[in-house]
Motif scaffolding. Structure first.
Motif, PDB file in Angstrom:
ATOM      1  N   ASN A  83       0.838  -1.199   0.000  1.00  0.00           N
ATOM      2  CA  ASN A  83       0.000   0.000   0.000  1.00  0.00           C
ATOM      3  C   ASN A  83       0.873   1.249   0.000  1.00  0.00           C
ATOM      4  O   ASN A  83       2.066   1.182   0.307  1.00  0.00           O
ATOM      5  CB  ASN A  83      -0.910   0.014   1.223  1.00  0.00           C
ATOM      6  CG  ASN A  83      -1.869  -1.154   1.255  1.00  0.00           C
ATOM      7  OD1 ASN A  83      -2.347  -1.631   0.218  1.00  0.00           O
ATOM      8  ND2 ASN A  83      -2.180  -1.634   2.451  1.00  0.00           N
ATOM      9  N   SER A  84       0.252   2.362  -0.323  1.00  0.00           N
ATOM     10  CA  SER A  84       0.964   3.654  -0.326  1.00  0.00           C
ATOM     11  C   SER A  84       2.283   3.556  -1.074  1.00  0.00           C
ATOM     12  O   SER A  84       3.335   3.998  -0.578  1.00  0.00           O
ATOM     13  CB  SER A  84       1.203   4.120   1.124  1.00  0.00           C
ATOM     14  OG  SER A  84       0.002   4.218   1.825  1.00  0.00           O
ATOM     15  N   LEU A  85       2.225   2.994  -2.243  1.00  0.00           N
ATOM     16  CA  LEU A  85       3.446   2.759  -3.012  1.00  0.00           C
ATOM     17  C   LEU A  85       4.109   4.063  -3.424  1.00  0.00           C
ATOM     18  O   LEU A  85       3.440   5.070  -3.706  1.00  0.00           O
ATOM     19  CB  LEU A  85       3.132   1.908  -4.240  1.00  0.00           C
ATOM     20  CG  LEU A  85       2.954   0.418  -3.933  1.00  0.00           C
ATOM     21  CD1 LEU A  85       2.217  -0.292  -5.059  1.00  0.00           C
ATOM     22  CD2 LEU A  85       4.303  -0.237  -3.678  1.00  0.00           C
ATOM     23  N   LYS A  86       5.429   4.021  -3.456  1.00  0.00           N
ATOM     24  CA  LYS A  86       6.252   5.171  -3.801  1.00  0.00           C
ATOM     25  C   LYS A  86       7.097   4.829  -5.028  1.00  0.00           C
ATOM     26  O   LYS A  86       7.389   3.657  -5.269  1.00  0.00           O
ATOM     27  CB  LYS A  86       7.179   5.517  -2.634  1.00  0.00           C
ATOM     28  CG  LYS A  86       6.481   5.755  -1.313  1.00  0.00           C
ATOM     29  CD  LYS A  86       7.496   5.970  -0.194  1.00  0.00           C
ATOM     30  CE  LYS A  86       6.818   6.183   1.148  1.00  0.00           C
ATOM     31  NZ  LYS A  86       7.818   6.391   2.241  1.00  0.00           N
ATOM     32  N   PRO A  87       7.532   5.838  -5.764  1.00  0.00           N
ATOM     33  CA  PRO A  87       8.404   5.549  -6.917  1.00  0.00           C
ATOM     34  C   PRO A  87       9.642   4.741  -6.531  1.00  0.00           C
ATOM     35  O   PRO A  87      10.103   3.898  -7.322  1.00  0.00           O
ATOM     36  CB  PRO A  87       8.765   6.943  -7.426  1.00  0.00           C
ATOM     37  CG  PRO A  87       7.599   7.785  -7.039  1.00  0.00           C
ATOM     38  CD  PRO A  87       7.151   7.250  -5.720  1.00  0.00           C
ATOM     39  N   GLU A  88      10.145   4.942  -5.331  1.00  0.00           N
ATOM     40  CA  GLU A  88      11.325   4.203  -4.904  1.00  0.00           C
ATOM     41  C   GLU A  88      11.034   2.735  -4.601  1.00  0.00           C
ATOM     42  O   GLU A  88      11.953   1.969  -4.324  1.00  0.00           O
ATOM     43  CB  GLU A  88      11.987   4.871  -3.688  1.00  0.00           C
ATOM     44  CG  GLU A  88      11.048   5.182  -2.541  1.00  0.00           C
ATOM     45  CD  GLU A  88      10.541   6.614  -2.578  1.00  0.00           C
ATOM     46  OE1 GLU A  88      10.165   7.111  -3.677  1.00  0.00           O
ATOM     47  OE2 GLU A  88      10.510   7.234  -1.492  1.00  0.00           O
ATOM     48  N   ASP A  89       9.781   2.333  -4.640  1.00  0.00           N
ATOM     49  CA  ASP A  89       9.440   0.921  -4.514  1.00  0.00           C
ATOM     50  C   ASP A  89       9.564   0.184  -5.846  1.00  0.00           C
ATOM     51  O   ASP A  89       9.422  -1.044  -5.894  1.00  0.00           O
ATOM     52  CB  ASP A  89       8.009   0.754  -3.997  1.00  0.00           C
ATOM     53  CG  ASP A  89       7.824   1.268  -2.577  1.00  0.00           C
ATOM     54  OD1 ASP A  89       6.803   1.923  -2.313  1.00  0.00           O
ATOM     55  OD2 ASP A  89       8.709   1.012  -1.737  1.00  0.00           O
ATOM     56  N   THR A  90       9.831   0.922  -6.905  1.00  0.00           N
ATOM     57  CA  THR A  90       9.996   0.304  -8.215  1.00  0.00           C
ATOM     58  C   THR A  90      11.167  -0.669  -8.201  1.00  0.00           C
ATOM     59  O   THR A  90      12.287  -0.301  -7.831  1.00  0.00           O
ATOM     60  CB  THR A  90      10.229   1.377  -9.289  1.00  0.00           C
ATOM     61  OG1 THR A  90       9.040   2.178  -9.418  1.00  0.00           O
ATOM     62  CG2 THR A  90      10.560   0.745 -10.640  1.00  0.00           C
ATOM     63  N   GLN A 108      11.364 -16.265 -10.460  1.00  0.00           N
ATOM     64  CA  GLN A 108      11.849 -15.499 -11.612  1.00  0.00           C
ATOM     65  C   GLN A 108      11.649 -13.996 -11.417  1.00  0.00           C
ATOM     66  O   GLN A 108      12.226 -13.198 -12.156  1.00  0.00           O
ATOM     67  CB  GLN A 108      11.118 -15.963 -12.883  1.00  0.00           C
ATOM     68  CG  GLN A 108       9.745 -15.344 -13.122  1.00  0.00           C
ATOM     69  CD  GLN A 108       8.668 -15.842 -12.157  1.00  0.00           C
ATOM     70  OE1 GLN A 108       8.883 -16.792 -11.401  1.00  0.00           O
ATOM     71  NE2 GLN A 108       7.501 -15.206 -12.196  1.00  0.00           N
ATOM     72  N   GLY A 109      10.860 -13.640 -10.434  1.00  0.00           N
ATOM     73  CA  GLY A 109      10.628 -12.228 -10.137  1.00  0.00           C
ATOM     74  C   GLY A 109       9.412 -11.671 -10.857  1.00  0.00           C
ATOM     75  O   GLY A 109       8.987 -12.190 -11.892  1.00  0.00           O
ATOM     76  N   THR A 110       8.864 -10.598 -10.297  1.00  0.00           N
ATOM     77  CA  THR A 110       7.750  -9.890 -10.920  1.00  0.00           C
ATOM     78  C   THR A 110       8.031  -8.388 -10.819  1.00  0.00           C
ATOM     79  O   THR A 110       8.438  -7.897  -9.768  1.00  0.00           O
ATOM     80  CB  THR A 110       6.410 -10.269 -10.282  1.00  0.00           C
ATOM     81  OG1 THR A 110       5.338  -9.671 -11.010  1.00  0.00           O
ATOM     82  CG2 THR A 110       6.311  -9.876  -8.818  1.00  0.00           C
ATOM     83  N   GLN A 111       7.849  -7.685 -11.918  1.00  0.00           N
ATOM     84  CA  GLN A 111       8.199  -6.265 -11.983  1.00  0.00           C
ATOM     85  C   GLN A 111       7.096  -5.411 -11.373  1.00  0.00           C
ATOM     86  O   GLN A 111       5.918  -5.561 -11.724  1.00  0.00           O
ATOM     87  CB  GLN A 111       8.419  -5.847 -13.444  1.00  0.00           C
ATOM     88  CG  GLN A 111       8.687  -4.367 -13.641  1.00  0.00           C
ATOM     89  CD  GLN A 111      10.052  -3.951 -13.154  1.00  0.00           C
ATOM     90  OE1 GLN A 111      11.058  -4.586 -13.456  1.00  0.00           O
ATOM     91  NE2 GLN A 111      10.106  -2.865 -12.378  1.00  0.00           N
ATOM     92  N   VAL A 112       7.509  -4.517 -10.506  1.00  0.00           N
ATOM     93  CA  VAL A 112       6.619  -3.500  -9.949  1.00  0.00           C
ATOM     94  C   VAL A 112       7.169  -2.139 -10.346  1.00  0.00           C
ATOM     95  O   VAL A 112       8.337  -1.840 -10.077  1.00  0.00           O
ATOM     96  CB  VAL A 112       6.522  -3.613  -8.414  1.00  0.00           C
ATOM     97  CG1 VAL A 112       5.758  -2.429  -7.836  1.00  0.00           C
ATOM     98  CG2 VAL A 112       5.871  -4.927  -8.017  1.00  0.00           C
ATOM     99  N   THR A 113       6.339  -1.353 -11.001  1.00  0.00           N
ATOM    100  CA  THR A 113       6.737  -0.008 -11.413  1.00  0.00           C
ATOM    101  C   THR A 113       5.740   0.990 -10.848  1.00  0.00           C
ATOM    102  O   THR A 113       4.534   0.863 -11.077  1.00  0.00           O
ATOM    103  CB  THR A 113       6.782   0.110 -12.944  1.00  0.00           C
ATOM    104  OG1 THR A 113       7.685  -0.871 -13.474  1.00  0.00           O
ATOM    105  CG2 THR A 113       7.253   1.498 -13.360  1.00  0.00           C
ATOM    106  N   VAL A 114       6.261   1.954 -10.104  1.00  0.00           N
ATOM    107  CA  VAL A 114       5.430   2.975  -9.483  1.00  0.00           C
ATOM    108  C   VAL A 114       5.748   4.311 -10.134  1.00  0.00           C
ATOM    109  O   VAL A 114       6.882   4.794 -10.061  1.00  0.00           O
ATOM    110  CB  VAL A 114       5.663   3.044  -7.971  1.00  0.00           C
ATOM    111  CG1 VAL A 114       4.703   4.044  -7.325  1.00  0.00           C
ATOM    112  CG2 VAL A 114       5.502   1.666  -7.336  1.00  0.00           C
ATOM    113  N   SER A 115       4.748   4.886 -10.761  1.00  0.00           N
ATOM    114  CA  SER A 115       4.952   6.170 -11.451  1.00  0.00           C
ATOM    115  C   SER A 115       4.607   7.318 -10.514  1.00  0.00           C
ATOM    116  O   SER A 115       3.714   7.219  -9.671  1.00  0.00           O
ATOM    117  CB  SER A 115       4.083   6.238 -12.700  1.00  0.00           C
ATOM    118  OG  SER A 115       2.712   6.170 -12.347  1.00  0.00           O
ATOM    119  N   SER A 116       5.326   8.406 -10.708  1.00  0.00           N
ATOM    120  CA  SER A 116       5.120   9.579  -9.826  1.00  0.00           C
ATOM    121  C   SER A 116       4.067  10.521 -10.398  1.00  0.00           C
ATOM    122  O   SER A 116       3.609  10.367 -11.509  1.00  0.00           O
ATOM    123  CB  SER A 116       6.436  10.318  -9.642  1.00  0.00           C
ATOM    124  OG  SER A 116       6.960  10.676 -10.889  1.00  0.00           O
TER     125      SER A 116
END
Length: 116
Positions: A83-90, A108-116
């Motif tokens: 929750n409350s995701l930040k760009p630095e959580d990318t 294998q990993g899963t990509q998380v991208t948080v846009s500002s």
């Protein structure tokens, strides 16, 4: 053999939420501590959260209060509610299990991208 398969990543705006899932197989899931790590571009992989066999939890300071780790032993799955995701959580988020002789297993990993 041990398999860890992550899912649930995606693109989200800052302040949003995502839930990651890790499906585990090949070992006695309920007896194992499970961990989430993440790796941002150009950075080392870092610890995010863990959940023990007794469902005790621990978190990195950077995610404490925003992320929640949980497990469903009937489904052999571990989750990471973010929750409350930040760009630095990318980052790419990885599920981890450490075997009885110290060997590390990764998905294998899963990509998380948080846009500002």
């Amino acid at each position: 053999q041990v398999q860890l398969v992550e899912s649930g990543g995606g693109l989200v705006q800052a302040g949003g939420s995502l839930t990651l899932s890790c499906a585990a197989s090949g070992f006695f899931f309920s007896l194992n501590t499970m961990r989430w790590y993440r790796q941002a571009p150009g950075k080392q992989r870092e610890f995010v959260a863990l959940i023990g066999s007794s469902k005790s939890t621990d978190y990195a300071a950077s995610v404490q209060g925003r992320f929640t780790i949980s497990r469903d032993n009937a489904k052999n799955r571990v989750y990471l509610q973010m929750n409350s995701l930040k760009p630095e959580d990318t980052a790419v988020y990885y599920c981890n299990r450490v075997g009885p002789t110290g060997e590390a297993y990764w998905g294998q990993g899963t990509q998380v991208t948080v846009s500002s």
